[in-house]
Design an enzyme around this catalytic site. Sequence first.
Site, PDB file in Angstrom:
ATOM      1  N   ARG A  15       6.857  12.582   0.453  1.00 59.03           N
ATOM      2  CA  ARG A  15       5.825  11.158   0.714  1.00 59.03           C
ATOM      3  C   ARG A  15       5.940  11.404   2.460  1.00 59.03           C
ATOM      4  NH1 ARG A  15       7.292   5.319  -0.784  1.00 59.03           N
ATOM      5  NH2 ARG A  15       8.843   5.469   0.972  1.00 59.03           N
ATOM      6  N   ASP A  75       7.478   3.226   5.430  1.00 55.43           N
ATOM      7  CA  ASP A  75       7.354   3.052   4.004  1.00 55.43           C
ATOM      8  C   ASP A  75       6.492   1.784   3.812  1.00 55.43           C
ATOM      9  OD1 ASP A  75       7.835   2.460   1.312  1.00 55.43           O
ATOM     10  OD2 ASP A  75       9.959   2.412   1.491  1.00 55.43           O
ATOM     11  N   ASP A 106      11.839   9.475 -12.105  1.00 55.05           N
ATOM     12  CA  ASP A 106      12.135   8.745 -10.778  1.00 55.05           C
ATOM     13  C   ASP A 106      13.642   8.216 -10.625  1.00 55.05           C
ATOM     14  OD1 ASP A 106      11.661   7.092  -8.528  1.00 55.05           O
ATOM     15  OD2 ASP A 106       9.476   6.603  -9.240  1.00 55.05           O
ATOM     16  N   ASP A 113      11.475  11.600  -1.824  1.00 54.49           N
ATOM     17  CA  ASP A 113      10.736  10.259  -1.671  1.00 54.49           C
ATOM     18  C   ASP A 113      11.450   9.712  -0.656  1.00 54.49           C
ATOM     19  OD1 ASP A 113       8.911   8.394  -1.880  1.00 54.49           O
ATOM     20  OD2 ASP A 113       9.403   7.792  -3.753  1.00 54.49           O
ATOM     21  N   ASP A 123       2.452   4.801  -2.073  1.00 57.32           N
ATOM     22  CA  ASP A 123       2.365   3.346  -2.958  1.00 57.32           C
ATOM     23  C   ASP A 123       1.185   2.948  -2.966  1.00 57.32           C
ATOM     24  OD1 ASP A 123       5.074   4.514  -3.463  1.00 57.32           O
ATOM     25  OD2 ASP A 123       5.840   2.987  -2.390  1.00 57.32           O
ATOM     26  N   HIS A 132       1.058   8.241 -11.924  1.00 59.32           N
ATOM     27  CA  HIS A 132       2.278   7.460 -11.702  1.00 59.32           C
ATOM     28  C   HIS A 132       2.336   6.131 -11.567  1.00 59.32           C
ATOM     29  CE1 HIS A 132       6.366   7.176 -10.209  1.00 59.32           C
ATOM     30  NE2 HIS A 132       6.182   6.668  -9.145  1.00 59.32           N
TER      31      HIS A 132
END
Lengths: 905, 527
Positions: free
Chosen positions: A561, A245, A389, A502, A577, A635
């Site tokens: 993701r 991440d 979300d 996610d 992201d 997004h």
Amino acid sequence: VDPTNFKTCEQSSFCRRSRKVQSSGSKYALIRGTLNTYTDSVTADLINKENHHQFTMKLEALVGSTFRLQIDEKQPLRPRYRVEHALKGKPETAQIRVLESDELTITSGSAKAVIQGDPFRIDFYENDVHVVSVNAKNWLYFEHLRQKAQAPAGEAADGGDGAQQEQQEQNSDAVQSPSEPIDEPGTWEENFKSHHDTKPYGPQAVALDFSFPAAEMLFGIPEHADSFALKSTSGTDPYRLYNLDVFEYIVDSKMALYGSVPVLYGHGPQRTAGVYWQNAAETWVDIYTTETNVVSSLVNFVSGSRKSTPPAAHFISESGIVDAFIMLGPKPIDVFKQYAALTGTHELPQLFSLGYHQSRWNYNDERDVTSVSAKFDEYNMPMDTMWLDIEYTDGKRYFTWDKFKFPEPLTMIKNLTELGRHLVVIIDPHIKRDNAYFFHQDCTENGYYVKTREGNDYEGWCWPGSASYPDFFNPVVRDYYASQYHLSKFKTVTEDVMIWNDMNEPSVFNGPEITAPKDLVHYGNWEHRDVHNLYGHMHLMGTFAGLQQRDPNQRPFILSRAHFAGSQRYSAIWTGDNMADWTHLQHSTKMCLTEAVAGFSFCGADVGGFFGNPDAELLERWYQTGAFLPFFRAHAHIDTKRREPWLFPERTRQIIKSALLKRYSYLPLWYTSFYELEQTGEPVIRPLLTHYPLDKEAFAIDNQLLVQQRLLVRPVMQQGVSKVDVYFPAIDDKKNGDYWYDVDTYQRQERAGYESIPVDENKIPVWQRGGSIVPRKERQRRSSKLMLNDPYTLVICLDRQGKAAGTLFLDDEKSYAYRDGKHIYVSYEFADNQLTNRFIGKPQYKSEAWIERIIIAGLGHVPTPATITVNGISQQLEVEQRNGAIVVRKPAVKMDVDFALKLNN
Amino acid sequence: GEVPRPRGVSLAKAALYQPQADGKWSCLDGSKTIPFTQVNDDYCDCADGSDEPGTSACPLAQFHCTNKGHQPVEIPSSLVQDGICDCCDGSDELPAVGCANTCIELGAAAAIKRRNEAELHKRGAEKRQEMISRGKQMKADRAARRSELNARIKEQESLKVEKEQLKQNAEALETEAVEAFKEQQRELDAETAQAEQEPQQMRVEASLSFVRYDTNKDGFVEVTELMVDMNLDRDRNGVVTVEEARYFLDERDRMDLDAFVTLAWPRIKPLKMLADGLFQPPKAPAEEEELPQAADVEGAELHNPEPSEEQADMETGAAGEEEDDGEDDEDQYDDEEPDVGVGEATPEVETTTAAPAYDPETQRLIEQANEARNAYEEVARQIREIEHEVKEIDEQEGKDYGPHEEWAVMDGECYTYEDREYVYTLCPFDRVSQKPRNGGAETTLGRWDQWIGEGASKYSRQKYTQGAACWNGPQRSAIINIKCAMEPRITAVSEPNRCEYYYEFETPAACDSDAYTASAQSMHDEL
């Protein structure tokens, strides 16, 4: 991102050790007399001549010019992990012929493998052209499992078992060469920042080199925010594959990101080949390319040799076995299909998921969702899906709703559904450690969580605060997880609500490198180290099963993701992201092209950029780019300003609206392309080299993409430009190109090479290839579902011979009925001034749709009326000119009816 | 009766959809001529979409829903024949879709709603009328007060000139007399001088002060004459009140020199010294005539009593005004309280010092000079007061209280709204804020900025800006959306964007019956 939060190869002891071999080489050889030959494979034992440790080698032929090479320890101290669930099934093997001389030659169809015994090496040939070598550099490196050497007696914490200790030392001496650096720091335990990895099983890395003698460039191994063409790693870290991440990731970087797909391709004008390195542990890939720079050309000139070291890749994994699939092409599209044959494809998505998605972290409450949806209607802009979300949940407890902000989710969902729209909600894998939360209770009571070494439930920190992570490797846990999606359990959604998974790398805020510690223990007693890159994949398996069980008639839509090889069977992905700047916009095409050839055609980037606030121009250009990537979602981060299109000036809103309308007009092409992806494994979006393999200039181009072989897209991704350079690829080495027709003006490009194309703010530079037919729908609706019965427009662009062809697929856009033949799949062909159709399979879907107009570009003259003949009855149709094309007015023929349309001179 | 016209065409445009004699028809933009049979044939021929008012074929076309019984509307062609009933008469969809005609019900409901709204606006408008009258009265009052103040300021300015002259005259006389008196004093023999030095010194100081205070030179120091000396502002609120001044005059209205020397000076002196930044308590054995220049530790020890509680409060109060967030500062002062010692003012210090004895004539001149000074300072003070008030009035005048001053009465009011986590406050024309319900500090979401409604509805939206800055983000701001209702209240608060708040606020000030009737009328006319 702060790169120091993530390891370099130097900081990762197995990478450091394995990379060392690049200077010394290794000494592996086949053991004479251990060869066994089967109908589809050969096996033999392999020895490390330095430490005499023995391995088994298996080389298996698969259908479709593919070999599978597996190397494992002959007698490992404990089993070594073999990846499961990545392949779509057991690969179909092919018959071999074996010829034994000095070398061992294994032939299967046009594919051939030649095994050399000492040093061990395999060369692969496609139609007698040498395309791949295994271990040509002698970098095979296989750390066998071993007992940990005890500390010297003097330092031993406890005495009394000296004899045993001595014995162990003797054992390990027997199998260890003193030269092996297994005692260096990091072998039996390793620290990174404040984190400690206990490494109870010690060193167990596997590494192997692959050379591509017929290739000039390498590509693949997503996910990296880097160019499509892989760069040499000489002097830099290797490319890293370790699902992480990464916050505000750096572009032009070899750092690991959210997904890891260890497939790599080598491409040259004559041959394309690939290697799928099936390993789910942390993996680093060194890249050796012949940089064609002045110096190397000079060297070649002086040495009088055009032959240089072929491009190569060195895969280095922390644990597991060598399990490599060597795919021999010969053409790019063949290799992509060979890879798809192994790991599968995304199944035909529901049409709505190819429409436009409107997301934000977060739409705050029911009123917010409803009013954003209503605004799209107010401004007459199409939108298919609203997203929620994490804030919709009750305190980040997934499968629950915040009852205050969303007191009546079912009503809210119905309001969307009634307009043909959908809702997607997020469900992350981290589970809030709250004793009053049913999910946590179930997982605790049943032992469903991933465990620490000591056998306790692992506890990390994520959105809900203290959280644990279900062990999706356990089929019972996956079943439990799947069952949670059932409407009898998750009562506050409907079967039309789809899912966003996610944070499934998994993201652990307080873990090493923001993920789970490697010494955690999974189902089957495997270490997290062995399976890390598969965690998200197993999560997706649970979700996919859940959605299929919830409604067996609907094709699930899941966005993920994290991903691994094969995850494309379950989900679409996005590039995570990203940031609201031009370089991240540029990386959206680079990254999705790489993902597409690695199986993930259903790829997109957050339109507008996740972090930061895009200005109007960046947002406009991002919408225009996103409109031509398969997954099209806006997004934004919770701290960004609202950026729904109507919050910008009228001019920007119009530009965005026209990008949206363009997207919707091409839905029939996207949909047909995804059907064909599922049928054939051919990616939906493709790098230019896919269809122009001879044109070296096109190899590395990653700011242009092809949609199938029909469209050429070159989005404007620079600030403040009034023209862009577009490369029209050559079909041969004589600079001959296809015809390309501008889709707005039908102006034709006839030459290969760079062209400077003027662009205004509204322009999305897109061309349709001469020789193709593209189905479109030119009527505007508020969502794709409402376009079901709308008529089609066929756009025919003629090649140099005045010909064109193209397919169209249609069905109910939602269910699995197409697999029972309830579809219409038709091929249109234009030749000799006549358009005809040919159904592929019997058209068994009853469609209300019809053909409203036919546009033909490249005809050179405006014909007098056209004649359409249906069932022997002919009718005249008006023809008029529109820009550089002619339009045949209203053929009005239904989609499942045979017809012939003749243009009269 | 029904005028025959193509589907999706309004009555007003029916005449445009008539075939020509040859059966042809021209697109409304004149771009093309097509057979009339191609109007609404589900194929778009005209660039402006005018040939397909009743289908979805042309992207630019508009479909007219007649909506008999309710309000007619134009909808974009994208909504035509998409399976969703958009017109209440169902005319946008084919019969097969089965749209119910809901126009009558909707029309009736809309009529009721309009009636209710009209009623609300009417009743609310009465309240608004009151607000208008009060607002106008306030405006008139402000204007009246403003001109009154203008007049007074003029008056005072000329008075000031006059008083300044008087002061100068009196001071000249005083200086002369005091110099003469001092000369006389210096001639006294040393022993006497020594014996009397201390009280004499006190007396000289006191006399000099007396002369300075007695600005009207009437031989008395009056309350008003002390009120000009800001050093005597014991509570540090910026004004020396009558009460404060009377304290120094031993609760009398005026005092002659003798009384001043014995009773007033001992109270005034410490504050003077404090103001000079050199507090030194009065001491018995004075060695020189000049004012002490440095703190005398010994003297302080002898004469400095514990400060009274009142004084401590005074200090805290003063500090509180200087700094906004009082909590910490209060602690700070509490901590310091026990340390009060050298350097701290002690207005109530006892003293036995005798006043210097001027001869009556000098005394009289000093008193006259004091009076003149006082009179001058009094005028100057009044001018300052007036200017302060003028500034306040001008600030209010600068705020836009609406076209009829209907919002003026809300300036100074505050309204609150509670949700699960916060109490939100709106003080119109001042500020908006948010305070966690479970305690914690109040956060300013914005200060009054301006009206931001668009066009005719300018007074339907307020904006407050420059609130507390968000961590890593912008300064907070708030938008207040205002509707008509009988009672003022906040009905909802949200934060659609990080740090951008949105209030729904109702008040009778927004009830404009005439405007409402006018808009309702124009809608009716369309019908």
